[in-house]
Design a protein around this motif. Structure first.
Motif, PDB file in Angstrom:
ATOM      1  N   LEU A   1      -3.859  -4.991  -6.719  1.00 16.91           N
ATOM      2  CA  LEU A   1      -3.732  -4.597  -8.120  1.00 16.91           C
ATOM      3  C   LEU A   1      -4.638  -3.415  -8.447  1.00 16.91           C
ATOM      4  O   LEU A   1      -4.218  -2.457  -9.120  1.00 16.91           O
ATOM      5  N   VAL A   2      -5.865  -3.447  -7.981  1.00 14.95           N
ATOM      6  CA  VAL A   2      -6.792  -2.347  -8.253  1.00 14.95           C
ATOM      7  C   VAL A   2      -6.267  -1.040  -7.677  1.00 14.95           C
ATOM      8  O   VAL A   2      -6.305   0.014  -8.333  1.00 14.95           O
ATOM      9  N   LEU A   3      -5.730  -1.087  -6.460  1.00 16.97           N
ATOM     10  CA  LEU A   3      -5.189   0.129  -5.842  1.00 16.97           C
ATOM     11  C   LEU A   3      -3.919   0.584  -6.558  1.00 16.97           C
ATOM     12  O   LEU A   3      -3.670   1.785  -6.699  1.00 16.97           O
ATOM     13  N   MET A   4      -3.100  -0.369  -7.008  1.00 15.81           N
ATOM     14  CA  MET A   4      -1.939  -0.005  -7.840  1.00 15.81           C
ATOM     15  C   MET A   4      -2.393   0.724  -9.087  1.00 15.81           C
ATOM     16  O   MET A   4      -1.816   1.753  -9.471  1.00 15.81           O
ATOM     17  N   ALA A   5      -3.428   0.200  -9.720  1.00 16.09           N
ATOM     18  CA  ALA A   5      -3.925   0.801 -10.961  1.00 16.09           C
ATOM     19  C   ALA A   5      -4.536   2.163 -10.722  1.00 16.09           C
ATOM     20  O   ALA A   5      -4.596   2.990 -11.636  1.00 16.09           O
ATOM     21  N   GLU A   6      -4.989   2.415  -9.505  1.00 12.70           N
ATOM     22  CA  GLU A   6      -5.524   3.736  -9.157  1.00 12.70           C
ATOM     23  C   GLU A   6      -4.421   4.738  -8.885  1.00 12.70           C
ATOM     24  O   GLU A   6      -4.679   5.916  -8.656  1.00 12.70           O
ATOM     25  N   GLY A   7      -3.161   4.254  -8.899  1.00 14.71           N
ATOM     26  CA  GLY A   7      -2.025   5.151  -8.741  1.00 14.71           C
ATOM     27  C   GLY A   7      -1.456   5.224  -7.348  1.00 14.71           C
ATOM     28  O   GLY A   7      -0.575   6.035  -7.091  1.00 14.71           O
ATOM     29  N   LEU A   8      -1.924   4.396  -6.438  1.00 14.14           N
ATOM     30  CA  LEU A   8      -1.451   4.463  -5.065  1.00 14.14           C
ATOM     31  C   LEU A   8      -0.083   3.812  -4.920  1.00 14.14           C
ATOM     32  O   LEU A   8       0.199   2.778  -5.536  1.00 14.14           O
ATOM     33  N   GLY A   9       0.759   4.407  -4.088  1.00 17.62           N
ATOM     34  CA  GLY A   9       2.035   3.817  -3.742  1.00 17.62           C
ATOM     35  C   GLY A   9       1.867   2.802  -2.633  1.00 17.62           C
ATOM     36  O   GLY A   9       0.776   2.620  -2.080  1.00 17.62           O
ATOM     37  N   ASN A  10       2.961   2.133  -2.266  1.00 15.54           N
ATOM     38  CA  ASN A  10       2.874   1.047  -1.285  1.00 15.54           C
ATOM     39  C   ASN A  10       2.356   1.507   0.075  1.00 15.54           C
ATOM     40  O   ASN A  10       1.557   0.809   0.707  1.00 15.54           O
ATOM     41  N   SER A  11       2.811   2.664   0.536  1.00 16.65           N
ATOM     42  CA  SER A  11       2.376   3.125   1.856  1.00 16.65           C
ATOM     43  C   SER A  11       0.886   3.440   1.871  1.00 16.65           C
ATOM     44  O   SER A  11       0.178   3.123   2.841  1.00 16.65           O
ATOM     45  N   ASP A  12       0.386   4.037   0.784  1.00 19.43           N
ATOM     46  CA  ASP A  12      -1.040   4.349   0.713  1.00 19.43           C
ATOM     47  C   ASP A  12      -1.882   3.079   0.601  1.00 19.43           C
ATOM     48  O   ASP A  12      -2.967   2.985   1.177  1.00 19.43           O
ATOM     49  N   ILE A  13      -1.382   2.105  -0.154  1.00 15.60           N
ATOM     50  CA  ILE A  13      -2.091   0.826  -0.242  1.00 15.60           C
ATOM     51  C   ILE A  13      -2.149   0.170   1.129  1.00 15.60           C
ATOM     52  O   ILE A  13      -3.179  -0.363   1.548  1.00 15.60           O
ATOM     53  N   GLY A  14      -1.026   0.221   1.839  1.00 15.45           N
ATOM     54  CA  GLY A  14      -0.994  -0.350   3.182  1.00 15.45           C
ATOM     55  C   GLY A  14      -1.993   0.309   4.114  1.00 15.45           C
ATOM     56  O   GLY A  14      -2.693  -0.367   4.872  1.00 15.45           O
ATOM     57  N   SER A  15      -2.082   1.635   4.041  1.00 16.86           N
ATOM     58  CA  SER A  15      -3.044   2.356   4.888  1.00 16.86           C
ATOM     59  C   SER A  15      -4.475   1.978   4.526  1.00 16.86           C
ATOM     60  O   SER A  15      -5.322   1.783   5.404  1.00 16.86           O
ATOM     61  N   ARG A  16      -4.741   1.870   3.243  1.00 19.26           N
ATOM     62  CA  ARG A  16      -6.090   1.547   2.789  1.00 19.26           C
ATOM     63  C   ARG A  16      -6.499   0.130   3.196  1.00 19.26           C
ATOM     64  O   ARG A  16      -7.656  -0.110   3.543  1.00 19.26           O
ATOM     65  N   MET A  17      -5.549  -0.807   3.134  1.00 17.60           N
ATOM     66  CA  MET A  17      -5.865  -2.212   3.389  1.00 17.60           C
ATOM     67  C   MET A  17      -5.450  -2.670   4.786  1.00 17.60           C
ATOM     68  O   MET A  17      -5.582  -3.847   5.116  1.00 17.60           O
ATOM     69  N   HIS A  18      -4.909  -1.737   5.587  1.00 14.48           N
ATOM     70  CA  HIS A  18      -4.467  -2.052   6.956  1.00 14.48           C
ATOM     71  C   HIS A  18      -3.387  -3.140   6.940  1.00 14.48           C
ATOM     72  O   HIS A  18      -3.440  -4.119   7.695  1.00 14.48           O
ATOM     73  N   LEU A  19      -2.404  -2.933   6.054  1.00 10.16           N
ATOM     74  CA  LEU A  19      -1.285  -3.849   5.929  1.00 10.16           C
ATOM     75  C   LEU A  19       0.019  -3.076   6.098  1.00 10.16           C
ATOM     76  O   LEU A  19       0.072  -1.868   5.855  1.00 10.16           O
ATOM     77  N   SER A  20       1.078  -3.778   6.493  1.00 13.05           N
ATOM     78  CA  SER A  20       2.384  -3.136   6.579  1.00 13.05           C
ATOM     79  C   SER A  20       2.928  -2.902   5.174  1.00 13.05           C
ATOM     80  O   SER A  20       2.538  -3.592   4.215  1.00 13.05           O
ATOM     81  N   THR A  21       3.837  -1.937   5.057  1.00 11.24           N
ATOM     82  CA  THR A  21       4.428  -1.660   3.754  1.00 11.24           C
ATOM     83  C   THR A  21       5.171  -2.874   3.215  1.00 11.24           C
ATOM     84  O   THR A  21       5.127  -3.171   2.017  1.00 11.24           O
ATOM     85  N   GLY A  22       5.837  -3.617   4.107  1.00  8.43           N
ATOM     86  CA  GLY A  22       6.538  -4.812   3.696  1.00  8.43           C
ATOM     87  C   GLY A  22       5.607  -5.862   3.118  1.00  8.43           C
ATOM     88  O   GLY A  22       5.921  -6.517   2.116  1.00  8.43           O
ATOM     89  N   THR A  23       4.444  -6.013   3.744  1.00  9.56           N
ATOM     90  CA  THR A  23       3.461  -6.970   3.236  1.00  9.56           C
ATOM     91  C   THR A  23       2.952  -6.542   1.868  1.00  9.56           C
ATOM     92  O   THR A  23       2.784  -7.369   0.961  1.00  9.56           O
ATOM     93  N   VAL A  24       2.719  -5.245   1.715  1.00 12.77           N
ATOM     94  CA  VAL A  24       2.258  -4.733   0.424  1.00 12.77           C
ATOM     95  C   VAL A  24       3.303  -4.999  -0.652  1.00 12.77           C
ATOM     96  O   VAL A  24       2.978  -5.433  -1.767  1.00 12.77           O
ATOM     97  N   LYS A  25       4.576  -4.775  -0.337  1.00 13.35           N
ATOM     98  CA  LYS A  25       5.638  -5.028  -1.313  1.00 13.35           C
ATOM     99  C   LYS A  25       5.622  -6.481  -1.764  1.00 13.35           C
ATOM    100  O   LYS A  25       5.824  -6.783  -2.945  1.00 13.35           O
ATOM    101  N   GLY A  26       5.371  -7.389  -0.817  1.00 18.45           N
ATOM    102  CA  GLY A  26       5.296  -8.792  -1.167  1.00 18.45           C
ATOM    103  C   GLY A  26       4.146  -9.079  -2.111  1.00 18.45           C
ATOM    104  O   GLY A  26       4.290  -9.842  -3.084  1.00 18.45           O
ATOM    105  N   HIS A  27       2.992  -8.463  -1.852  1.00 21.07           N
ATOM    106  CA  HIS A  27       1.839  -8.653  -2.725  1.00 21.07           C
ATOM    107  C   HIS A  27       2.093  -8.058  -4.104  1.00 21.07           C
ATOM    108  O   HIS A  27       1.711  -8.649  -5.127  1.00 21.07           O
ATOM    109  N   VAL A  28       2.733  -6.886  -4.152  1.00 23.10           N
ATOM    110  CA  VAL A  28       3.029  -6.255  -5.435  1.00 23.10           C
ATOM    111  C   VAL A  28       3.942  -7.150  -6.265  1.00 23.10           C
ATOM    112  O   VAL A  28       3.727  -7.343  -7.470  1.00 23.10           O
ATOM    113  N   SER A  29       4.972  -7.715  -5.637  1.00 22.38           N
ATOM    114  CA  SER A  29       5.878  -8.614  -6.353  1.00 22.38           C
ATOM    115  C   SER A  29       5.128  -9.823  -6.903  1.00 22.38           C
ATOM    116  O   SER A  29       5.362 -10.251  -8.046  1.00 22.38           O
ATOM    117  N   ALA A  30       4.218 -10.371  -6.102  1.00 22.45           N
ATOM    118  CA  ALA A  30       3.434 -11.530  -6.551  1.00 22.45           C
ATOM    119  C   ALA A  30       2.536 -11.152  -7.722  1.00 22.45           C
ATOM    120  O   ALA A  30       2.394 -11.916  -8.689  1.00 22.45           O
TER     121      ALA A  30
END
Length: 221
Positions: A160-189
């Motif tokens: 959520l914090v990274l979303m609020a900073e304006g990052l897209g899913n791929s950038d969030i994944g890179s920052r948190m060392h997660l796959s884009t698919g995993t990030v999408k799941g977290h965003v939906s939650a």
């Protein structure tokens, strides 16, 4: 290339934004039109991102936003404004705008903001955010923001914090060392638990809950 459409009734504004964005190698301004030609221009040029004046003399920017959001594959729309707080902003957020920024945004920041929008991020001018966040959430009938964010897991809160900073899913994944698919799941939650329908609304909840540090004007997030 990120395809951008600029919609504003002032030729000087259209020209200024076009000139600034055209200096970026990865951004193409496919059209710059007044509000009355906005919907047709989107059909014709198929932009990825639309920068749309929120208030124009010949057509209501909010009406244009609603028309664009009803398209089968709508572009990302960020609202342009010259004022730092207005009921128009609240309505735009409820109508699905991906963010809003002031027309006097630092020119060096503008390409960065467009890239964030194209990546699924949010653009929240801090001058506007500080003035509208409380009223927007109150009118939306949300529970207190702190109660909503307390439902999140530690990882969801970090997303959520990274979303609020304006990052897209791929950038969030890179920052948190997660796959884009995993990030999408977290965003939906996150959206579900916060009872919101868009990333920009989630960012406002994060702002109100005190999860974000003091922003610099023109930043994403």
């Amino acid at each position: 290339m990120i395809r951008v459409l600029v919609v504003d009734d002032e030729a000087l504004v259209r020209g200024g934004f076009t000139h600034i964005l055209s200096t970026a190698d990865d951004i193409e301004v496919v059209a710059a039109v007044p509000g009355s030609r906005a919907v047709r221009a989107v059909h014709d040029s198929r932009p990825d991102v639309v920068l749309l004046d929120i208030r124009m003399p010949d057509v209501d920017g909010l009406t244009v936003l609603s028309d664009l959001r009803r398209m089968p594959e709508p572009p990302v729309v960020a609202m342009l404004t010259t004022f730092d707080a207005d009921e128009y902003v609240t309505t735009a957020l409820r109508s699905g705008a991906a963010g809003f920024l002031l027309k006097d945004t630092d020119p060096e920041q503008l390409p960065h903001l467009v890239r964030a929008l194209a990546e699924g991020g949010t653009v929240l001018s801090s001058k506007v955010t500080r003035r509208v966040v409380d009223g927007y959430l109150d009118k939306a009938g949300h529970e207190p923001a702190a109660h909503l964010t307390a439902r999140l897991t530690d990882r969801e809160r970090a997303v959520l914090v990274l979303m609020a900073e304006g990052l897209g899913n791929s950038d969030i994944g890179s920052r948190m060392h997660l796959s884009t698919g995993t990030v999408k799941g977290h965003v939906s939650a996150v959206l579900s638990k916060l009872q919101v329908s868009s990333r920009v609304q989630a960012a406002l909840v994060a702002e109100r809950a005190g999860l974000l540090g003091p922003p610099n004007d023109g930043d994403t997030g």
